[in-house]
Design a protein around this motif. Structure first.
Motif, mmCIF file in Angstrom:
data_model
loop_
_atom_site.group_PDB
_atom_site.id
_atom_site.type_symbol
_atom_site.label_atom_id
_atom_site.label_comp_id
_atom_site.label_asym_id
_atom_site.label_seq_id
_atom_site.Cartn_x
_atom_site.Cartn_y
_atom_site.Cartn_z
ATOM 1 N N ILE A 1 43.415 6.799 50.152
ATOM 2 C CA ILE A 1 44.313 7.824 50.668
ATOM 3 C C ILE A 1 45.167 7.186 51.757
ATOM 4 C CG2 ILE A 1 44.450 9.987 51.958
ATOM 5 C CD1 ILE A 1 41.780 10.778 50.610
ATOM 6 N N ILE B 1 40.058 15.290 48.094
ATOM 7 C CA ILE B 1 39.742 14.109 48.887
ATOM 8 C C ILE B 1 38.588 13.335 48.264
ATOM 9 C CG2 ILE B 1 38.774 13.357 51.101
ATOM 10 C CD1 ILE B 1 40.390 15.667 52.399
ATOM 11 N N SER C 1 45.300 17.820 58.888
ATOM 12 C CA SER C 1 46.116 16.603 58.759
ATOM 13 C C SER C 1 46.526 16.305 57.333
ATOM 14 C CB SER C 1 45.332 15.401 59.317
ATOM 15 O OG SER C 1 44.987 15.596 60.670
ATOM 16 N N ILE C 2 46.006 17.057 56.371
ATOM 17 C CA ILE C 2 46.177 16.651 54.982
ATOM 18 C C ILE C 2 47.583 16.855 54.447
ATOM 19 C CG2 ILE C 2 43.742 16.911 54.392
ATOM 20 C CD1 ILE C 2 44.386 19.652 53.270
ATOM 21 N N SER D 1 49.929 15.266 55.617
ATOM 22 C CA SER D 1 50.499 13.915 55.715
ATOM 23 C C SER D 1 49.548 12.878 55.126
ATOM 24 C CB SER D 1 50.800 13.566 57.179
ATOM 25 O OG SER D 1 49.621 13.642 57.971
ATOM 26 N N TRP D 2 48.757 13.299 54.140
ATOM 27 C CA TRP D 2 47.882 12.396 53.386
ATOM 28 C C TRP D 2 48.300 12.407 51.931
ATOM 29 C CZ3 TRP D 2 42.111 13.531 55.080
ATOM 30 C CH2 TRP D 2 41.977 13.287 56.444
ATOM 31 N N TRP D 3 48.296 11.219 51.320
ATOM 32 C CA TRP D 3 48.672 11.097 49.912
ATOM 33 C C TRP D 3 47.645 10.262 49.161
ATOM 34 C CZ3 TRP D 3 52.324 11.399 53.731
ATOM 35 C CH2 TRP D 3 53.347 12.341 53.547
ATOM 36 N N THR E 1 47.766 7.530 54.906
ATOM 37 C CA THR E 1 48.284 8.421 55.940
ATOM 38 C C THR E 1 49.153 7.624 56.902
ATOM 39 O OG1 THR E 1 47.712 9.892 57.778
ATOM 40 C CG2 THR E 1 46.105 8.177 57.226
ATOM 41 N N ASN F 1 36.696 6.858 56.606
ATOM 42 C CA ASN F 1 37.334 7.738 55.649
ATOM 43 C C ASN F 1 37.138 9.164 56.137
ATOM 44 O OD1 ASN F 1 35.035 9.163 54.081
ATOM 45 N ND2 ASN F 1 34.401 7.011 54.070
ATOM 46 N N PRO F 2 37.844 10.136 55.572
ATOM 47 C CA PRO F 2 37.775 11.504 56.104
ATOM 48 C C PRO F 2 36.368 12.089 56.131
ATOM 49 C CG PRO F 2 39.598 11.284 54.558
ATOM 50 C CD PRO F 2 38.822 10.016 54.476
ATOM 51 N N SER G 1 51.671 15.609 48.675
ATOM 52 C CA SER G 1 50.593 15.443 49.651
ATOM 53 C C SER G 1 49.345 16.181 49.186
ATOM 54 C CB SER G 1 51.025 15.971 51.014
ATOM 55 O OG SER G 1 51.070 17.385 51.010
#
Length: 570
Positions: A414, A401, A364-365, A367-369, A416, A315-316, A385
């Motif tokens: 999340i 996040i 990168s966030i 393109s994160w949902w 991506t 995970n991030p 996003s």
């Protein structure tokens, strides 16, 4: 009297023809009549299907159940989603032939390529075979909730014939090629549905080695493929380096299709780095079709994307050193720690790591949902996003996040996308699924257990593409049903299924179409040894029948296991 009559169903029969109301009669596992509503003769059992959709069972030609077939008679997730026939052994990885001293190597190969936990495979695979023929015999001795067909894969064949030279991707000699071709021919004659290989640099073993055969020369590919020509059946399936398909790959694909007379099936995705490459590929497929060459591309139904969560592969937060001391704690303790201001403050502070955290996470966030707790949105809006929400609300993205990962008692996710979302929507899939030389595939059921969960794609094809899509045109229901029934069945020569017509197998789905849905993926610990996998169940399958036997009733298994090994084309 018939064994079973399904009355007054809204029938979409798999042929692509318009829906119609009909009665369907079944005897001894076969469809015996398709009549107008109310016209069927009586049945020993009758189902009133008024208001329900009746289709053939889904035929999924791209799965990775090669290990799971040893321990799971239900072959989930496919059987949760109306699949009644599945084909495994894709992308050059499998477990036969298997010399006794190669078992661990084959497991590590599968774990590296398809992210199936090695501990589960070590504990669950029975290994009551060495040759591919013995592998088919072992499958034939088992009963399943759906029919299962197998392909013979390049990796194990190369390792079996060439040993360490094959594993190291050394060039095959003429003798090596002849031996591999003989094994493939024997496997096809025993009932394999095709041969698969991989040529993508993304596919590596657990130790980081490329899949055996990745750099195989044309002489090796042609020599092995000649086995398909000699036997007269089988698909040549492969996972490509997408950038090479229009250039170095298409010439040998054309020659192989011409030389063998068999179908070549290539995976087709839309990488972000080459968002329009697929147009070139579809143009080349048009040329091949005009020249009488049977070359098709398998395409996915939705984005291929990572699902990041606290229970997953990563995970991030894993990229921030402040999270390291907490990463191995039990889930509940991690969630509790992440709620504390001390850890939150540390995570908001950008670490002195040379910019890794900024590159991998903060940059990168966009393109994160965040994944909601209802139906997951696989075609999300840019304005939703994490980056957009953070900017709009003035919230630090790390807080968004962490809040998302901690949601639902630590089960939040999340999404991506990394394939098929280069345009910010699913317009690539829309175009690709309308092309005559593409086929439905790439859901990868049984694989990518800890970070991708696309085995439910057969259900998604109905819910999103024929009913719920908001960001573009829908696809006709009849077209989508045809795509994942008769069309996929015919790809592998399974002409006895995928169509609701007299004489066909009674593989059927009875669906409450208006309420058909599925929830978000969840981590389950139900693999051998308690190993984990992401699962996503459906809601709306009133009944599924395999060979006339009901396997699912209102989304629950009946306990019946009528599924068998598919040996060769039908």
């Amino acid at each position: 009297m018939s064994d079973l009559v399904i009355r007054n169903a809204n029938l979409v029969d798999g042929s692509g023809a318009a829906a119609r109301h009909a009665d369907v009669s079944i005897d001894d596992g076969s469809i015996t009549a398709v009549d107008g509503p109310g016209a069927a003769s009586p049945g020993r059992r009758e189902i009133d299907a008024d208001g329900l959709l009746l289709t053939p069972g889904w035929v999924d030609v791209h799965t990775h159940y090669d290990a799971q077939a040893s321990w799971d008679p239900y072959l989930t997730p496919s059987s949760w989603h109306g699949v009644t026939s599945a084909v495994m052994g894709n992308c050059g990885v499998g477990f036969a032939p298997a010399a006794p001293d190669r078992h661990e190597w084959l497991i590590e190969l599968m774990e590296g390529v398809e992210d199936i936990p090695g501990s589960a495979m070590t504990e669950g695979i029975t290994w009551d075979w060495e040759s591919f023929e013995e592998f088919l015999d072992a499958l034939d001795a088992r009963h399943y909730a759906l029919d299962l067909g197998a392909q013979i894969a390049h990796g194990p064949v190369r390792g079996y014939v060439m040993g360490d030279r094959g594993a190291a991707n050394e060039a095959a000699t003429a003798a090596d090629i002849a031996a591999m071709s003989a094994i493939v021919e024997s496997g096809l004659r025993a009932g394999a549905l095709g041969f698969s290989t991989s040529r993508t640099p993304l596919h590596k073993s657990l130790s980081g080695d490329l899949v055996p055969g990745t750099h195989a020369g044309a002489d090796e590919l042609m020599g092995i493929a000649d086995a398909l020509g000699r036997v007269g059946h089988g698909v040549f399936q492969f996972a490509p380096d997408h950038a090479e398909v229009p250039t170095s790959e298409m010439p040998w694909m054309r020659e192989l299709a011409r030389r063998t007379g068999r179908t070549v099936s290539v995976n087709l995705n839309q990488p972000n780095g080459a968002p329009d490459l697929w147009r070139d590929v579809l143009g080349l497929l048009d040329e091949a079709r005009a020249d009488g060459l049977d070359i098709v591309a398998q395409v996915a139904g939705r984005v291929v994307g990572l699902l990041m969560c606290l229970e997953g592969s990563f995970n991030p937060l894993d990229f921030h050193p402040a999270y390291g001391p907490y990463s191995a704690l039990p889930l509940a303790e991690r969630v509790q720690a992440l709620q504390q201001s001390e850890l939150r403050d540390a995570l908001r502070a950008e670490p002195d790591d040379g910019g890794l955290f900024r590159t991998v996470v903060l940059d990168s966030i966009d393109s994160w949902w965040a994944v909601d707790d209802g139906d997951i949105d696989y075609e999300p809006e840019a304005e939703d996003s994490i980056a957009a929400v953070a900017q709009r609300t003035g919230t630090h993205p790390i807080d968004l996040i962490v809040d998302q990962l901690c949601a639902h008692d630590g089960h939040g996710m999340i999404l991506t996308p990394f394939f098929n979302y280069a345009y910010g929507d699913l317009s690539f899939q829309y175009e690709a699924h309308r092309h005559p030389s593409t086929r439905m595939g790439l859901a990868d059921a049984g694989a990518h257990c800890r970070v991708i969960c696309d085995g439910g794609t057969p259900t998604f094809m109905l819910t999103h593409w024929t009913r719920d899509r908001r960001r573009g045109p829908l696809l006709p229901l009849e077209h989508v049903v045809h795509r994942q029934t008769r069309q996929t069945a015919e790809l592998y020569g399974l002409r006895d299924r995928g169509l609701v017509a007299p004489g066909m197998r009674a593989d059927l789905n009875l669906i409450d179409y208006d309420r058909l849905t599925f929830g978000p993926p969840r981590m389950a610990y139900d693999l051998p040894g308690g190993a984990r996998r992401l699962v996503q169940k459906a809601d709306g399958y009133v009944a599924t029948f395999v060979n006339g036997v009901q396997t699912v009733e209102h989304d629950e298994f009946t306990g019946e296991l009528p599924g068998r090994l598919i040996r060769g084309p039908r």
